[in-house]
Enzyme design. Structure first.
Site, PDB file in Angstrom:
ATOM      1  N   GLY A  11      53.268  -3.260  34.672  1.00  0.00           N
ATOM      2  CA  GLY A  11      53.024  -4.641  34.288  1.00  0.00           C
ATOM      3  C   GLY A  11      52.079  -5.274  35.289  1.00  0.00           C
ATOM      4  O   GLY A  11      52.439  -5.448  36.450  1.00  0.00           O
ATOM      5  N   MET A  12      50.875  -5.608  34.851  1.00  0.00           N
ATOM      6  CA  MET A  12      49.846  -6.110  35.763  1.00  0.00           C
ATOM      7  C   MET A  12      49.532  -7.573  35.463  1.00  0.00           C
ATOM      8  O   MET A  12      49.232  -7.935  34.328  1.00  0.00           O
ATOM      9  CB  MET A  12      48.593  -5.247  35.674  1.00  0.00           C
ATOM     10  CG  MET A  12      48.870  -3.788  36.024  1.00  0.00           C
ATOM     11  SD  MET A  12      47.383  -2.794  36.178  1.00  0.00           S
ATOM     12  CE  MET A  12      46.660  -3.464  37.672  1.00  0.00           C
ATOM     13  N   GLY A  14      47.273  -9.436  37.365  1.00  0.00           N
ATOM     14  CA  GLY A  14      46.006  -9.873  37.930  1.00  0.00           C
ATOM     15  C   GLY A  14      46.149 -10.291  39.374  1.00  0.00           C
ATOM     16  O   GLY A  14      45.219 -10.827  39.977  1.00  0.00           O
ATOM     17  N   VAL A  16      47.591  -9.290  43.537  1.00  0.00           N
ATOM     18  CA  VAL A  16      47.437  -8.172  44.467  1.00  0.00           C
ATOM     19  C   VAL A  16      48.643  -7.234  44.432  1.00  0.00           C
ATOM     20  O   VAL A  16      48.502  -6.015  44.588  1.00  0.00           O
ATOM     21  CB  VAL A  16      47.166  -8.687  45.902  1.00  0.00           C
ATOM     22  CG1 VAL A  16      48.384  -9.409  46.477  1.00  0.00           C
ATOM     23  CG2 VAL A  16      46.727  -7.551  46.821  1.00  0.00           C
ATOM     24  N   ASP A  17      49.846  -7.755  44.226  1.00  0.00           N
ATOM     25  CA  ASP A  17      51.049  -6.917  44.267  1.00  0.00           C
ATOM     26  C   ASP A  17      51.060  -5.883  43.142  1.00  0.00           C
ATOM     27  O   ASP A  17      51.317  -4.698  43.376  1.00  0.00           O
ATOM     28  CB  ASP A  17      52.311  -7.787  44.188  1.00  0.00           C
ATOM     29  CG  ASP A  17      52.473  -8.691  45.400  1.00  0.00           C
ATOM     30  OD1 ASP A  17      52.021  -8.297  46.493  1.00  0.00           O
ATOM     31  OD2 ASP A  17      53.044  -9.785  45.260  1.00  0.00           O
ATOM     32  N   SER A  18      50.788  -6.316  41.917  1.00  0.00           N
ATOM     33  CA  SER A  18      50.782  -5.357  40.804  1.00  0.00           C
ATOM     34  C   SER A  18      49.569  -4.437  40.873  1.00  0.00           C
ATOM     35  O   SER A  18      49.632  -3.287  40.432  1.00  0.00           O
ATOM     36  CB  SER A  18      50.839  -6.090  39.457  1.00  0.00           C
ATOM     37  OG  SER A  18      49.765  -6.995  39.310  1.00  0.00           O
ATOM     38  N   MET A  37      50.455  -8.729  30.473  1.00  0.00           N
ATOM     39  CA  MET A  37      51.334  -9.479  29.576  1.00  0.00           C
ATOM     40  C   MET A  37      50.839 -10.914  29.446  1.00  0.00           C
ATOM     41  O   MET A  37      50.777 -11.635  30.445  1.00  0.00           O
ATOM     42  CB  MET A  37      52.767  -9.489  30.115  1.00  0.00           C
ATOM     43  CG  MET A  37      53.477  -8.168  30.018  1.00  0.00           C
ATOM     44  SD  MET A  37      55.132  -8.243  30.761  1.00  0.00           S
ATOM     45  CE  MET A  37      54.741  -7.759  32.445  1.00  0.00           C
ATOM     46  N   CYS A 102      62.841 -14.819  32.424  1.00  0.00           N
ATOM     47  CA  CYS A 102      61.624 -14.070  32.083  1.00  0.00           C
ATOM     48  C   CYS A 102      61.786 -12.595  32.433  1.00  0.00           C
ATOM     49  O   CYS A 102      61.403 -11.712  31.656  1.00  0.00           O
ATOM     50  CB  CYS A 102      60.424 -14.664  32.810  1.00  0.00           C
ATOM     51  SG  CYS A 102      58.870 -13.805  32.471  1.00  0.00           S
ATOM     52  N   GLY A 126      55.203  -5.249  40.341  1.00  0.00           N
ATOM     53  CA  GLY A 126      54.930  -5.537  41.750  1.00  0.00           C
ATOM     54  C   GLY A 126      55.994  -6.390  42.399  1.00  0.00           C
ATOM     55  O   GLY A 126      55.681  -7.256  43.226  1.00  0.00           O
ATOM     56  N   CYS A 199      55.046 -20.270  35.735  1.00  0.00           N
ATOM     57  CA  CYS A 199      53.782 -19.839  35.124  1.00  0.00           C
ATOM     58  C   CYS A 199      53.278 -20.791  34.060  1.00  0.00           C
ATOM     59  O   CYS A 199      52.079 -21.024  33.945  1.00  0.00           O
ATOM     60  CB  CYS A 199      53.933 -18.429  34.560  1.00  0.00           C
ATOM     61  SG  CYS A 199      55.054 -18.314  33.159  1.00  0.00           S
TER      62      CYS A 199
END
EC number: 2.8.1.13
Length: 370
Positions: A11-12, A14, A16-18, A37, A102, A126, A199
């Protein structure tokens, strides 16, 4: 099964962690796919959509590390399972935690189900958390190595079956190391700021955002003895223990929110950080989720967090009824907030958690809702 035969869908976001999560898994030889997502339409008043920028960063990183990528729209699921819950909780005068919901309903349910259709053996995110796998097949969730970034609080509703399919590659390293890896690999997100806040609100004013969906009704602000102190803008805008934004002047100690009366639309406030009305001795919580079996019949000792980045508190946990638990504190705790999560730990192991319903004094007097 070798790593190259093991498919991991990441799951990305955008961020830095993912990005580093995907890089680590690719380096370890896994068959990695990146999924972005889209959970919310982030278009602002000027027509600018932050999700587009985030997806462009995902594309750039996936191209850099050499993995395929897709965007998947979960806006309907997010609205039905997370945002509707968020609004319902505020209507009840509570302070919800949409990140917990979530994770439970979107990232580790809808996303996991989608990933399995793509032939995934695991999903990865991430998050700063760890999964310990035992030979008999059961798993435990542990705090992330970086105590300051540990995110098990937000993952407390994950089940044994969900966690058995999850990998947290950066849970074993600290945030500064994640940044170092991103910079060393020259990933497109290496210098990107961490996202903060909810978010679907983004950088917008919380009151303005909430008022678009829920009508606000102003009312009286009173002390517990009934003295009128001022006027509030709507009970949903305030949380237990809140100091700022009350608009109360004068001398003496600062004022804090100590309770709400939903029937009469009254916000209760008192002076002093350590006012007795802010402290409680036990709570009742529902929506219980334990990763592993615990002895609720006889009760057990452990530690608990009542909000993110709070120090652990020693507690005793037992059954209240078939749908709820009672969490008794070793010493009074300040400003526990209905709607938030109580998350339980045995050392570094996250046992699970529940949603705080009511908070009480030792006498049995209900705190916060008068």
């Amino acid at each position: 099964m070798s790593n190259k035969d093991t498919r991991v869908v990441v799951g990305m976001s955008g961020g830095v962690d993912s990005s580093v999560t995907a890089h680590i898994l690719k380096e370890q030889g896994y068959d990695v796919i990146g999924i972005f997502m889209k959970n919310w339409d982030n278009t602002d008043e000027n027509g600018y959509c932050t999700a587009t920028e985030d997806y462009n960063d995902v594309i750039a990183v996936c191209n850099q590390i050499g993995i395929p990528y897709y965007a998947v729209n979960f806006e309907k699921e997010y609205w039905d399972k997370v945002f509707t819950y968020f609004l319902d909780e505020y209507k009840k005068g509570r302070t919800p935690n949409p990140d917990v919901m979530c994770n439970k309903e979107i990232k580790f349910k809808a996303f996991l189900e989608h990933a399995l259709k793509l032939g995934a053996d695991y999903v990865a995110t991430g998050h700063y958390a760890r999964v310990r796998r035992h030979e008999d097949g059961h798993v435990e969730m542990l705090r992330g190595v970086d105590n300051n970034k540990d995110q098990t609080y937000f993952l407390n509703q994950l089940s044994q079956s969900q966690l058995s399919r999850v990998m947290f590659p950066i849970g074993d390293i600290e945030k500064k190391e994640v940044r170092r890896i991103a910079e060393e690999q020259d990933l497109a997100t290496a210098k990107k700021k961490d996202s903060t806040g909810i978010c679907f609100i983004g950088e917008r004013n919380f009151k303005e955002f909430l008022s678009q969906y829920l009508p606000a009704q102003s009312g009286e602000m009173r002390t517990l003895k009934g003295e009128k102190i001022g006027t509030h803008a709507g009970l949903m805008y305030y949380t237990i223990g809140q100091r700022h934004g009350l608009g109360i002047g004068g001398d003496g100690d600062p004022w804090f929110v100590v309770g709400k009366n939903l029937d009469d639309n009254i916000l209760y406030v008192e002076q002093g950080f350590h006012h007795d009305a802010l402290y409680s001795d036990y709570l009742i919580a529902s929506d219980i989720s334990f990763v592993n079996d615990v002895d609720l019949e006889n009760g057990f000792e452990c530690t608990a967090k009542f909000r993110y980045r709070q120090k652990d508190t020693k507690v005793f946990v037992k059954n209240e009824n078939e749908n709820a638990i009672r969490v008794i504190f070793n010493e009074p705790v300040r400003a526990i907030t209905p709607g938030q999560s109580v998350v339980l730990y045995d050392g570094d192991v996250c046992l699970g958690g529940a949603t705080i319903d009511d908070v009480y004094k030792e006498s049995g007097q209900l705190s916060y809702v008068v």
